[in-house]
Design an enzyme around this catalytic site. Structure first.
Site, PDB file in Angstrom:
ATOM      1  N   GLN A  97       0.860  -1.190   0.000  1.00  0.00           N
ATOM      2  CA  GLN A  97       0.000   0.000   0.000  1.00  0.00           C
ATOM      3  C   GLN A  97       0.898   1.242   0.000  1.00  0.00           C
ATOM      4  O   GLN A  97       1.598   1.511   0.983  1.00  0.00           O
ATOM      5  CB  GLN A  97      -0.918   0.027   1.222  1.00  0.00           C
ATOM      6  CG  GLN A  97      -1.960   1.144   1.066  1.00  0.00           C
ATOM      7  CD  GLN A  97      -2.811   1.386   2.291  1.00  0.00           C
ATOM      8  OE1 GLN A  97      -2.279   1.584   3.383  1.00  0.00           O
ATOM      9  NE2 GLN A  97      -4.118   1.383   2.121  1.00  0.00           N
ATOM     10  N   TYR A 182      -6.048  11.161   3.951  1.00  0.00           N
ATOM     11  CA  TYR A 182      -4.660  11.485   3.601  1.00  0.00           C
ATOM     12  C   TYR A 182      -4.600  12.303   2.302  1.00  0.00           C
ATOM     13  O   TYR A 182      -5.615  12.818   1.833  1.00  0.00           O
ATOM     14  CB  TYR A 182      -3.826  10.205   3.552  1.00  0.00           C
ATOM     15  CG  TYR A 182      -3.792   9.515   4.896  1.00  0.00           C
ATOM     16  CD1 TYR A 182      -3.181  10.138   5.988  1.00  0.00           C
ATOM     17  CD2 TYR A 182      -4.401   8.280   5.099  1.00  0.00           C
ATOM     18  CE1 TYR A 182      -3.167   9.533   7.240  1.00  0.00           C
ATOM     19  CE2 TYR A 182      -4.394   7.678   6.352  1.00  0.00           C
ATOM     20  CZ  TYR A 182      -3.773   8.307   7.415  1.00  0.00           C
ATOM     21  OH  TYR A 182      -3.764   7.722   8.662  1.00  0.00           O
ATOM     22  N   ARG A 229      -7.304   2.233  -2.967  1.00  0.00           N
ATOM     23  CA  ARG A 229      -8.237   2.239  -1.827  1.00  0.00           C
ATOM     24  C   ARG A 229      -8.925   3.605  -1.738  1.00  0.00           C
ATOM     25  O   ARG A 229      -8.257   4.641  -1.800  1.00  0.00           O
ATOM     26  CB  ARG A 229      -7.491   1.969  -0.525  1.00  0.00           C
ATOM     27  CG  ARG A 229      -8.449   1.728   0.624  1.00  0.00           C
ATOM     28  CD  ARG A 229      -7.753   1.275   1.879  1.00  0.00           C
ATOM     29  NE  ARG A 229      -8.519   0.200   2.495  1.00  0.00           N
ATOM     30  CZ  ARG A 229      -8.562  -0.035   3.794  1.00  0.00           C
ATOM     31  NH1 ARG A 229      -7.849   0.689   4.629  1.00  0.00           N
ATOM     32  NH2 ARG A 229      -9.288  -1.027   4.273  1.00  0.00           N
ATOM     33  N   GLY A 319      -9.478  -6.678   8.811  1.00  0.00           N
ATOM     34  CA  GLY A 319      -8.392  -5.923   9.430  1.00  0.00           C
ATOM     35  C   GLY A 319      -8.050  -6.448  10.808  1.00  0.00           C
ATOM     36  O   GLY A 319      -7.223  -7.349  10.981  1.00  0.00           O
ATOM     37  N   ARG A 320      -8.746  -5.896  11.821  1.00  0.00           N
ATOM     38  CA  ARG A 320      -8.361  -6.175  13.208  1.00  0.00           C
ATOM     39  C   ARG A 320      -8.286  -7.659  13.512  1.00  0.00           C
ATOM     40  O   ARG A 320      -7.405  -8.100  14.260  1.00  0.00           O
ATOM     41  CB  ARG A 320      -9.339  -5.466  14.153  1.00  0.00           C
ATOM     42  CG  ARG A 320      -9.162  -3.960  14.137  1.00  0.00           C
ATOM     43  CD  ARG A 320     -10.350  -3.231  14.696  1.00  0.00           C
ATOM     44  NE  ARG A 320     -11.527  -3.399  13.843  1.00  0.00           N
ATOM     45  CZ  ARG A 320     -12.713  -2.881  14.102  1.00  0.00           C
ATOM     46  NH1 ARG A 320     -12.896  -2.176  15.200  1.00  0.00           N
ATOM     47  NH2 ARG A 320     -13.723  -3.072  13.272  1.00  0.00           N
TER      48      ARG A 320
HETATM   49  C1  LIG Z   1      -3.967  -1.080  13.726  1.00  0.00           C
HETATM   50  C2  LIG Z   1      -4.600  -0.578  12.454  1.00  0.00           C
HETATM   51  C3  LIG Z   1      -3.819   0.021  11.500  1.00  0.00           C
HETATM   52  C4  LIG Z   1      -4.381   0.449  10.293  1.00  0.00           C
HETATM   53  N1  LIG Z   1      -3.565   0.968   9.316  1.00  0.00           N
HETATM   54  C5  LIG Z   1      -4.060   1.238   8.106  1.00  0.00           C
HETATM   55  C6  LIG Z   1      -3.192   1.578   7.022  1.00  0.00           C
HETATM   56  O1  LIG Z   1      -1.961   1.629   7.130  1.00  0.00           O
HETATM   57  N2  LIG Z   1      -3.784   1.856   5.827  1.00  0.00           N
HETATM   58  C7  LIG Z   1      -5.146   1.814   5.635  1.00  0.00           C
HETATM   59  O2  LIG Z   1      -5.617   2.079   4.532  1.00  0.00           O
HETATM   60  N3  LIG Z   1      -5.976   1.443   6.640  1.00  0.00           N
HETATM   61  C8  LIG Z   1      -5.466   1.126   7.843  1.00  0.00           C
HETATM   62  N4  LIG Z   1      -6.311   0.667   8.829  1.00  0.00           N
HETATM   63  C9  LIG Z   1      -7.718   0.361   8.519  1.00  0.00           C
HETATM   64  C10 LIG Z   1      -7.855  -1.134   8.132  1.00  0.00           C
HETATM   65  O3  LIG Z   1      -7.231  -1.375   6.892  1.00  0.00           O
HETATM   66  C11 LIG Z   1      -9.313  -1.606   8.013  1.00  0.00           C
HETATM   67  O4  LIG Z   1      -9.925  -0.937   6.946  1.00  0.00           O
HETATM   68  C12 LIG Z   1     -10.123  -1.361   9.284  1.00  0.00           C
HETATM   69  O5  LIG Z   1      -9.466  -1.912  10.396  1.00  0.00           O
HETATM   70  C13 LIG Z   1     -11.532  -1.929   9.147  1.00  0.00           C
HETATM   71  O6  LIG Z   1     -11.499  -3.321   9.016  1.00  0.00           O
HETATM   72  P1  LIG Z   1     -11.897  -4.284  10.290  1.00  0.00           P
HETATM   73  O7  LIG Z   1     -13.229  -3.794  10.777  1.00  0.00           O
HETATM   74  O8  LIG Z   1     -11.935  -5.645   9.685  1.00  0.00           O
HETATM   75  O9  LIG Z   1     -10.825  -4.088  11.305  1.00  0.00           O
HETATM   76  C14 LIG Z   1      -5.760   0.285  10.053  1.00  0.00           C
HETATM   77  C15 LIG Z   1      -6.560  -0.294  11.054  1.00  0.00           C
HETATM   78  C16 LIG Z   1      -6.007  -0.738  12.227  1.00  0.00           C
HETATM   79  C17 LIG Z   1      -6.876  -1.413  13.256  1.00  0.00           C
END
Ligand SMILES: Cc1cc2nc3c(=O)[nH]c(=O)nc-3n(C[C@H](O)[C@H](O)[C@H](O)COP(=O)(O)O)c2cc1C
Length: 378
Positions: A97, A182, A229, A319-320
């Site tokens: 990314q 961003y 994205r 994600g999480r």
């Molecule tokens: C610890 C953490 C770091 C994240 N870092 C990024 C990132 O670097 N780039 C991005 O586009 N989204 C980032 N996100 C968002 C995740 O990609 C994801 O869209 C978000 O957690 C929702 O998905 P989930 O509900 O399955 O966790 C981050 C989320 C978390 C929890």
């Protein structure tokens, strides 16, 4: 069999299932260079159909968080090679990314303490920099400096170079990070972008920067190796809502489809405490965009399956859950329980909460061992 575990083709890349690991910043790379521990983290999760790396800045200027592995120097490229080799050794597919945070940065992590850059001087968001005592801390982003028109071209070049660096680091493709408040969103949003040059004003002008970056990355890698994205209706990092939001992203969808990108990845910020992406809008977006559609945000196995079956998305992104379940695919496939994630260890720190979450069979074996020891002591 559930559609989640079917093979899927993205621009000629063979994914062995439809489960995608979301990009997640983990802030554990000393000197912003990817290391062995990072390679292990990705290797542990390589049964995903596709892994999208944590956001990796394409320049020092594009960085808003400490300990964030970049993709702009030779040491960083070498560092990422360890991770891409580790994922490929397990048969995984891995996109980088690529990222510029724009105004969401802090003078303490910019070269020579300069101001972060953005479309305007409008301030917003939180960065991870050094506080007045020199300690790493979450801080309000510094007041940005508005980019001159000629400088915007330089950022486009930085992205092209970032895409080439990602290929040299062994990634299978890049995802342009145009979500979450961003740089690109700052240009798309007329509440932040007050420019009077070719990058401000009309919808087409506000979209110009992201389209130029797409075109450069496509020229460098081929369209099938470039994804993007987006977070329509996203408000993370102080992005104001605006009337043209929905139409702006539908315009982007049409332009992106013409170019045949590998995919569009939508981020529903509902999971991050913001307003959720309206379902009606997702439907309209799906009808507008005929390419591969990924969606992240609060998905679970059942909801992901339903959305695939209903034809709303092609690939669900988790994600999480991936932080605490390195074997998320196997757990969902076998119906094994999921381990809870730990928000306290999301950002920064060491191996704890990063590479020490066991797979389900490892966890079972540990529990059996502990039970045996307890029996022997009784
Ligand atoms: C610890 C953490 C770091 C994240 N870092 C990024 C990132 O670097 N780039 C991005 O586009 N989204 C980032 N996100 C968002 C995740 O990609 C994801 O869209 C978000 O957690 C929702 O998905 P989930 O509900 O399955 O966790 C981050 C989320 C978390 C929890």
């Amino acid at each position: 069999m559930s559609a989640l575990f079917e093979n899927y083709d993205v621009g000629g890349l063979h994914l062995r299932n439809r489960v995608v690991m979301a990009p997640m910043t983990r802030s554990r790379a000393p000197n912003d260079i990817p290391n062995e521990m990072g390679a292990l983290y990705y290797r542990q999760r390589a049964s995903a159909g596709l892994i999208i790396s944590e956001g990796t800045p394409i320049s020092r200027e594009g960085q808003g968080y400490l300990f964030n592995p970049g993709i702009f120097g030779p040491d960083q490229i070498r560092g990422w090679q360890k991770a891409t080799q580790a994922v490929h050794a397990r048969g995984g597919t891995f996109f980088a990314q690529i990222w510029h945070v724009g105004r969401v940065s802090h003078t303490s992590i910019q070269i020579a303490g300069k101001a972060p850059v953005g479309p305007s001087e409008a301030q917003g968001g939180k960065a991870f920099g050094y506080d007045a005592q020199g300690r790493p801390n979450m801080l309000s982003a510094s007041k940005p400096r508005a980019l001159a028109t000629a400088e915007v071209k330089r950022i486009v070049d930085d992205f092209r170079q970032g895409a080439i660096n990602a290929r040299n680091a062994g990634f299978d493709g890049v995802e342009i990070h145009a979500a979450n408040g961003y740089l690109f969103e700052q240009f798309l949003n007329p509440g932040v972008n007050d420019r009077h040059d070719v990058y401000g004003g009309s919808r087409e002008n506000r979209c110009r920067l992201v389209m130029e970056v797409i075109d450069e990355c496509v020229a460098a890698l081929g369209a099938h190796r470039v994804g993007i994205r987006l977070s329509p209706h996203g408000t993370l990092f102080d992005m104001p809502e605006y009337d043209d939001n929905g139409e702006t992203y539908l315009y982007l969808a049409r332009e992106i489809e013409k170019r045949g990108l590998a995919y569009i990845h939508l981020h529903d910020q509902g999971g991050q405490g913001m307003a959720p992406l309206p379902m009606d809008y997702l439907r309209t977006f799906r009808q507008t965009y005929g390419g591969n559609l990924l969606l992240a945000g609060n998905l679970e196995k059942e909801s992901a399956e339903r959305m695939i079956t209903d034809g709303l998305i092609d690939l669900p992104v988790f994600g999480r859950m991936y932080t605490s379940n390195p074997d998320l695919v196997e757990r969902m496939y076998n119906g094994w329980p999921l381990a809870e994630y730990d928000p306290d260890t999301f950002y920064g720190g060491d191996a704890r909460g990063y590479v020490d979450f066991p797979t389900y069979p490892e966890d079972q074996a540990r529990k059996a061992r502990e039970a045996m020891i307890a029996d022997n002591q009784a």
